[in-house]
Design an enzyme around this catalytic site. Structure first.
Site, PDB file in Angstrom:
ATOM      1  N   ARG A   1       0.995  -1.334  -0.090  1.00 52.50           N
ATOM      2  CA  ARG A   1      -0.044  -0.100   0.009  1.00 52.50           C
ATOM      3  C   ARG A   1       0.925   1.322  -0.019  1.00 52.50           C
ATOM      4  NH1 ARG A   1      -4.487   0.021   4.414  1.00 52.50           N
ATOM      5  NH2 ARG A   1      -5.013   1.803   3.324  1.00 52.50           N
TER       6      ARG A   1
ATOM      7  N   GLN B   1      -9.286   9.702   7.924  1.00 53.21           N
ATOM      8  CA  GLN B   1      -9.280   8.464   8.408  1.00 53.21           C
ATOM      9  C   GLN B   1      -8.182   7.473   7.416  1.00 53.21           C
ATOM     10  OE1 GLN B   1     -13.518   6.467   9.227  1.00 53.21           O
ATOM     11  NE2 GLN B   1     -13.745   8.249   7.660  1.00 53.21           N
TER      12      GLN B   1
ATOM     13  N   ASP C   1      -2.983   7.718   3.923  1.00 56.54           N
ATOM     14  CA  ASP C   1      -1.929   8.152   3.114  1.00 56.54           C
ATOM     15  C   ASP C   1      -1.792   9.620   3.649  1.00 56.54           C
ATOM     16  OD1 ASP C   1      -4.906   8.308   1.000  1.00 56.54           O
ATOM     17  OD2 ASP C   1      -3.815  10.063   1.771  1.00 56.54           O
TER      18      ASP C   1
ATOM     19  N   HIS D   1      -6.490   7.326  11.786  1.00 58.12           N
ATOM     20  CA  HIS D   1      -6.080   5.931  11.742  1.00 58.12           C
ATOM     21  C   HIS D   1      -4.385   5.516  11.394  1.00 58.12           C
ATOM     22  CE1 HIS D   1     -10.662   4.824  10.939  1.00 58.12           C
ATOM     23  NE2 HIS D   1     -10.451   4.870  12.376  1.00 58.12           N
TER      24      HIS D   1
ATOM     25  N   GLY E   1     -15.980  11.361   1.154  1.00 57.33           N
ATOM     26  CA  GLY E   1     -15.240  10.112   0.926  1.00 57.33           C
ATOM     27  C   GLY E   1     -15.321   9.044   1.986  1.00 57.33           C
ATOM     28  N   THR E   2     -16.222   9.124   2.829  1.00 59.37           N
ATOM     29  CA  THR E   2     -16.307   8.150   3.787  1.00 59.37           C
ATOM     30  C   THR E   2     -17.901   7.328   3.835  1.00 59.37           C
ATOM     31  OG1 THR E   2     -16.151   7.545   6.217  1.00 59.37           O
ATOM     32  CG2 THR E   2     -16.604   9.622   5.608  1.00 59.37           C
ATOM     33  N   SER E   3     -17.847   5.978   3.957  1.00 55.47           N
ATOM     34  CA  SER E   3     -18.998   5.432   4.138  1.00 55.47           C
ATOM     35  C   SER E   3     -19.531   5.482   5.478  1.00 55.47           C
ATOM     36  CB  SER E   3     -18.640   3.666   3.825  1.00 55.47           C
ATOM     37  OG  SER E   3     -17.870   3.299   4.697  1.00 55.47           O
TER      38      SER E   3
END
Ligand code: APR
Length: 231
Positions: free
Chosen positions: A60, A90, A93, A108, A176-178
Site C-alpha cells: 500500500r 481516516q 496516505d 487511523h 469520501g467515507t462510508s
C-alpha cells in the site's frame, strides 16, 4: 458580538483518495474484497504472521508513493487561504499533506511512519524512507518496527482531539467515507447546533444521516468544486 470565524473541519475517508487511484475499502473491488481484515489489519494478524502484515502495508505504501494528490486534495489545501481549516482524515496516505494542507490529523495513523511493535508504541513515530519496512528494522528498544496504523480493535489515540475540533467547527465537510467504522464515524454527531454540515459522496443517497446535513451526490473533486463556490 461573536465574530464568525468560519472554522472549517474536513472529515475525509478513502473516497477522498479514490480519484488519485488509491482503492477504497468497501466499494466493489475494494481492499477488503482482496484481503481479509483479520489477516492483515488486526493485532492478532501481526502476532500470527507479522511479515504478511508488513508486506500488505509495504504494497500500500508503494502504491501511495506512486500516486499524486487529486484536485479535491488541492482544493481543500487552497481553502486554507480563505478560512482556518483542519483536516481530520481516516486515510493513512499523506496526500492531504502533499497537496499543501497544513493541519492534518490522522485518526487511523500515517503509513509513512512506523512505530515500535512493543509496549508504549504511540510514544514515538519514525519516518520510513521509501516504500519498504523490513522485519529487520528495529526501534531503539530493539522491537520490530510496525506501520503507524490503527488496526481494528486498537485504541484511536487522536479521537478526543478530533471530537474537540468537530465540536468547534462552524462548517463540517464530510467527504469520501462510508461512515461504517466507529469510533471515527461517530464524529459527525459532535457538531454544535448551528454548524453547517455537508457530505460529499457518490453513494450518499444510500446513507442514513442525522438531520441538518446538505448532501452532495458526487465524487470528491466535483462535489468540492460545487460546494466551495457556495462557501
Ligand atoms: N469521491 C468521493 N467519495 C467516493 C469516491 C470518490 N471518487 N469513490 C468512492 N467514494 C465513497 C464511497 O461511496 C464510500 O462511501 O468513499 C467511501 C469509501 O468508504 P470505505 O471504503 O468504507 O472507506 P472509509 O469510510 O474511509 O473506511 C473507514 O475503515 O477499513 C477501515 O481504517 C480503514 O480508515 C478506514 C475505515
Amino acid at each position: 458580538m461573536k465574530i464568525k470565524t468560519n472554522q472549517i473541519v474536513v472529515f475525509s475517508g478513502a473516497g477522498m483518495s479514490a480519484e488519485s487511484g488509491i482503492s477504497t475499502f468497501r466499494d466493489s473491488g475494494g481492499l477488503w474484497e482482496q484481503y481479509k481484515i483479520e489477516e492483515v489489519a488486526t493485532p492478532e494478524a501481526w502476532r500470527k504472521n507479522p511479515s504478511l502484515v508488513q508486506q500488505f502495508y509495504n504494497f500500500r505504501r508503494k502504491q501511495i508513493l506512486e500516486c499524486k494528490p487529486n484536485k479535491g486534495h488541492l482544493m481543500i489545501a487552497q481553502l486554507e487561504r480563505r478560512f482556518p481549516v483542519t483536516v481530520i482524515t481516516q486515510n493513512i496516505d499523506d496526500l492531504h499533506e502533499r497537496a499543501g494542507s497544513k493541519h492534518v490529523l490522522h485518526l487511523h495513523g500515517n503509513i509513512r511512519l512506523s512505530k515500535s511493535s512493543g509496549p508504549n508504541s504511540d510514544r514515538n513515530y519514525f519516518p520510513i524512507e521509501g516504500w519498504e519496512l523490513t522485519m529487520e528494522d528495529r526501534c531503539p528498544e530493539g522491537y520490530i518496527l510496525r506501520p503507524h496504523v490503527v488496526w481494528f480493535g486498537e485504541e484511536v489515540p487522536m479521537l478526543s482531539k478530533a471530537a474537540e475540533m468537530v465540536s468547534k467547527a462552524d462548517i463540517l465537510i464530510v467527504v469520501g467515507t462510508s461512515l461504517n467504522v466507529y469510533p471515527a464515524a461517530g464524529l459527525i454527531h459532535y457538531t454544535k447546533s448551528d454548524a453547517r454540515k455537508y457530505i460529499i459522496d457518490p453513494n450518499v443517497h444510500e446513507f442514513s444521516l442525522p438531520s441538518g446535513f446538505t448532501s452532495i451526490q458526487a465524487g470528491a473533486e466535483e462535489g468540492l468544486q460545487q460546494l466551495l463556490k457556495e462557501l
